[in-house]
Design a protein around this motif. Structure first.
Motif, short mmCIF file in Angstrom:
data_model
loop_
_atom_site.label_atom_id
_atom_site.label_comp_id
_atom_site.label_asym_id
_atom_site.label_seq_id
_atom_site.Cartn_x
_atom_site.Cartn_y
_atom_site.Cartn_z
N ASN A 237 0.82 -1.21 0.00
CA ASN A 237 0.00 0.00 0.00
C ASN A 237 0.86 1.26 0.00
OD1 ASN A 237 0.93 -0.22 2.61
ND2 ASN A 237 -1.09 -0.49 3.55
N VAL A 238 2.17 1.11 0.17
CA VAL A 238 3.12 2.23 0.11
C VAL A 238 4.32 1.82 -0.73
CG1 VAL A 238 4.63 3.76 1.41
CG2 VAL A 238 2.43 3.11 2.38
N VAL A 239 4.76 2.71 -1.61
CA VAL A 239 5.97 2.48 -2.42
C VAL A 239 6.87 3.70 -2.28
CG1 VAL A 239 6.90 2.18 -4.75
CG2 VAL A 239 4.82 0.95 -4.06
N ILE A 240 8.15 3.45 -2.05
CA ILE A 240 9.15 4.52 -1.96
C ILE A 240 10.19 4.29 -3.05
CG2 ILE A 240 10.88 5.66 -0.51
CD1 ILE A 240 9.43 4.55 1.94
N ASN A 241 10.44 5.31 -3.85
CA ASN A 241 11.46 5.20 -4.90
C ASN A 241 12.65 6.09 -4.59
OD1 ASN A 241 12.80 4.71 -7.38
ND2 ASN A 241 11.92 6.58 -8.23
N MET A 242 13.81 5.48 -4.41
CA MET A 242 15.05 6.22 -4.18
C MET A 242 16.13 5.84 -5.18
SD MET A 242 15.22 6.14 -0.01
CE MET A 242 14.71 4.44 0.06
N VAL A 243 15.73 5.24 -6.29
CA VAL A 243 16.70 4.86 -7.32
C VAL A 243 17.24 6.12 -7.98
CG1 VAL A 243 17.01 3.65 -9.50
CG2 VAL A 243 15.60 2.64 -7.70
N GLY A 244 18.54 6.20 -8.12
CA GLY A 244 19.17 7.35 -8.76
C GLY A 244 20.56 7.02 -9.23
N ARG A 245 21.09 7.85 -10.09
CA ARG A 245 22.44 7.65 -10.60
C ARG A 245 23.05 9.01 -10.89
NH1 ARG A 245 25.48 3.74 -13.30
NH2 ARG A 245 24.58 2.38 -11.73
N GLU A 246 24.25 9.27 -10.34
CA GLU A 246 24.89 10.58 -10.47
C GLU A 246 25.87 10.64 -11.63
OE1 GLU A 246 24.86 12.50 -6.07
OE2 GLU A 246 26.28 10.85 -6.38
N TRP A 247 26.06 9.54 -12.32
CA TRP A 247 26.86 9.56 -13.54
C TRP A 247 26.30 8.51 -14.50
CZ3 TRP A 247 28.95 8.12 -8.79
CH2 TRP A 247 29.18 6.75 -8.60
N GLU A 248 26.53 8.71 -15.77
CA GLU A 248 26.01 7.81 -16.78
C GLU A 248 27.02 6.72 -17.10
OE1 GLU A 248 23.05 10.15 -19.62
OE2 GLU A 248 25.04 11.07 -19.61
N THR A 249 26.50 5.55 -17.49
CA THR A 249 27.36 4.45 -17.88
C THR A 249 26.89 3.91 -19.23
OG1 THR A 249 25.98 2.77 -16.81
CG2 THR A 249 27.71 3.80 -15.46
N ARG A 250 27.57 2.88 -19.69
CA ARG A 250 27.21 2.25 -20.97
C ARG A 250 25.81 1.66 -20.93
NH1 ARG A 250 28.14 -3.09 -23.02
NH2 ARG A 250 28.50 -3.14 -25.26
N ASN A 251 25.39 1.18 -19.75
CA ASN A 251 24.10 0.49 -19.62
C ASN A 251 22.95 1.40 -19.18
OD1 ASN A 251 25.21 -2.04 -20.30
ND2 ASN A 251 25.96 -2.29 -18.21
N PHE A 252 23.27 2.44 -18.41
CA PHE A 252 22.21 3.26 -17.83
C PHE A 252 22.53 4.74 -17.97
CE2 PHE A 252 22.10 -0.74 -15.43
CZ PHE A 252 20.78 -1.12 -15.66
N SER A 253 21.64 5.46 -18.62
CA SER A 253 21.78 6.91 -18.76
C SER A 253 20.93 7.60 -17.69
CB SER A 253 21.31 7.35 -20.15
OG SER A 253 19.92 7.12 -20.29
N VAL B 104 -1.84 1.07 -5.64
CA VAL B 104 -1.00 1.46 -4.51
C VAL B 104 -1.54 2.76 -3.91
CG1 VAL B 104 1.30 2.26 -3.85
CG2 VAL B 104 1.06 0.30 -5.37
N ARG B 105 -1.64 2.84 -2.58
CA ARG B 105 -2.22 4.00 -1.92
C ARG B 105 -1.28 5.20 -1.89
NH1 ARG B 105 -5.61 3.82 2.11
NH2 ARG B 105 -5.30 6.08 1.99
N ARG B 106 -0.03 4.97 -1.51
CA ARG B 106 0.92 6.07 -1.34
C ARG B 106 2.18 5.81 -2.17
NH1 ARG B 106 1.14 8.95 3.17
NH2 ARG B 106 2.39 10.30 1.83
N LEU B 107 2.66 6.86 -2.84
CA LEU B 107 3.93 6.80 -3.57
C LEU B 107 4.78 7.96 -3.12
CD1 LEU B 107 5.87 5.76 -5.75
CD2 LEU B 107 4.59 7.12 -7.43
N VAL B 108 5.99 7.65 -2.64
CA VAL B 108 6.95 8.67 -2.22
C VAL B 108 8.13 8.62 -3.17
CG1 VAL B 108 8.43 9.52 -0.36
CG2 VAL B 108 6.25 8.41 0.20
N HIS B 109 8.35 9.71 -3.89
CA HIS B 109 9.43 9.77 -4.88
C HIS B 109 10.51 10.72 -4.38
CE1 HIS B 109 11.53 9.91 -8.70
NE2 HIS B 109 11.42 11.22 -8.72
N VAL B 110 11.72 10.20 -4.21
CA VAL B 110 12.84 11.00 -3.72
C VAL B 110 13.60 11.59 -4.91
CG1 VAL B 110 14.96 11.01 -2.35
CG2 VAL B 110 13.02 9.60 -1.64
#
Length: 366
Positions: free
Chosen positions: A102-118, A139-145
């Motif tokens: 019922n709650v999802v938190i997203n903290m995925v991030g990247r401070e530099w780019e690579t061959r696989n992920f921009s 989903v009831r709550r979404l928290v995006h960082v």
């Protein structure tokens, strides 16, 4: 007269904590089943700890080995922490990770780019896809960082992508709560630790341009406590919170604070940004082309250098810690900066806390 639900009347859904059982704490149930993306990151492990210790069930999707995530297993009671494998491009595993929460938190991030992920892949496409799936499964709550300083016209591609990610999340999940932390400091940070590492490697600590950009650094534990408060408070839905410390510093002042804390005679050296960018070019080129992991020199990426052209200070009219009933730590106290002692020539010693040596430091400076 009783009012019955009908076409023009909607009964609000129950709170995410409506099924709470027990007196609180890890061995209770808060009513929250929370999926945390980015749980193995710097901020992620603190958020898992604080949300789990209130008795929440935690689902932690990761793409790392068991050795890199085993420390999260003990942050909750027996059976409370569930770990899954997933990929940010795999919609099926993302859906499987959130459909029971019922709650999802997203903290995925990247401070530099690579061959696989921009930046586009990590900071825009994935948050958008996650928000769409959360809306679809109910989903009831979404928290995006996100990040303090996320702007569409920012010189840094990292902060531009963060702004685009916020907009994508808002469009797909309008009631999402956006969290914009300032530069986060703590044991595993990539901010103050950079100054300490450079003090051990180079004759002087390089400062980009004049080092006069302003920052409001915040302690990582304070941000994690704030996110826990947001998760438990339904009234935070749809709002944006800028989480920053109580004091504003220049980039140069922060570097000198670190040098004082680690008790080194080295000083700072002001390097023009165009020289730093030239030094970063070969490494940036290799990161985008080499098919295997490469060590990334802290402070020597294009996004980090471009970021030093803007101030990162909380806006006066924005929501923050005070609206959540939290008083953030002063980063200058010994507890917060204690981790920097590892950069001292003598390392850690018994009774060698920073606050115990003010008189000795004064004599040495004299």
């Amino acid at each position: 007269m009783s009012i019955k639900p009908g076409k023009d009347f909607k009964v609000p859904p129950p709170s995410v904590t409506s099924d709470a059982v027990g007196t609180g704490g890890r061995s209770s149930f808060s009513g929250i089943t929370c999926t945390v993306f980015g749980s193995t990151g710097f901020l992620g492990r603190y958020v898992v700890h604080h949300v789990a210790k209130s008795g929440s069930r935690m689902i932690l999707p990761t793409r790392c080995s068991e050795n890199d995530r085993q420390h999260l297993k003990v942050m909750g009671d027996l059976g409370q922490i569930v770990q899954l494998d997933y990929g940010i491009r795999d919609e099926e595993t993302i859906r499987y990770a959130v459909e029971r929460s019922n709650v999802v938190i997203n903290m995925v991030g990247r401070e530099w780019e690579t061959r696989n992920f921009s930046f586009e892949d990590v900071n825009v496409t994935f948050p958008k896809k996650l928000a769409e799936i959360c809306a679809d499964v109910g989903v009831r709550r979404l928290v995006h960082v996100s990040a303090l300083g996320a702007e569409e016209d920012h010189p840094s591609a990292y902060y531009r992508s963060k702004a685009a990610g916020e907009a994508a999340v808002r469009e797909a999940f309008p009631s999402a709560t956006i969290v914009r932390p300032a530069k986060i400091v703590g044991v595993e940070d990539r901010f103050l630790n950079i100054f300490g590492e450079h003090s051990r490697k180079y004759p002087a600590v390089p400062i980009i341009d004049g080092g006069d950009t302003k920052h409001q650094p915040v302690f990582v534990d304070d941000v994690a406590v704030a996110i826990r408060q947001i998760v438990h408070d339904e009234l935070t839905s749809g709002r944006t919170y800028e989480l920053a410390g109580n004091k504003v510093y220049t980039f140069d002042e922060l570097a000198k604070m670190v040098l004082k804390t680690i008790r080194t005679r080295k000083s700072t050296a002001y390097i023009p940004s165009f020289i730093m960018k030239a030094l970063s070019c070969p490494h940036e080129w290799l990161l985008r082309r080499v098919p295997f992991p490469m060590p990334t020199p802290l402070g020597l990426t294009r996004s980090y250098i471009d970021a030093q052209s803007r101030d990162y200070v909380k806006r006066a009219d924005s929501l923050g810690f005070s609206d959540l009933g939290i008083e953030p730590n002063n980063i200058e106290n010994g507890y917060v900066l204690d981790y920097l002692r590892s950069f001292r020539a003598g390392g850690y010693q018994v009774g060698d806390a920073p606050w115990e040596h003010e008189e000795r430091d004064a004599k040495l400076s004299a």
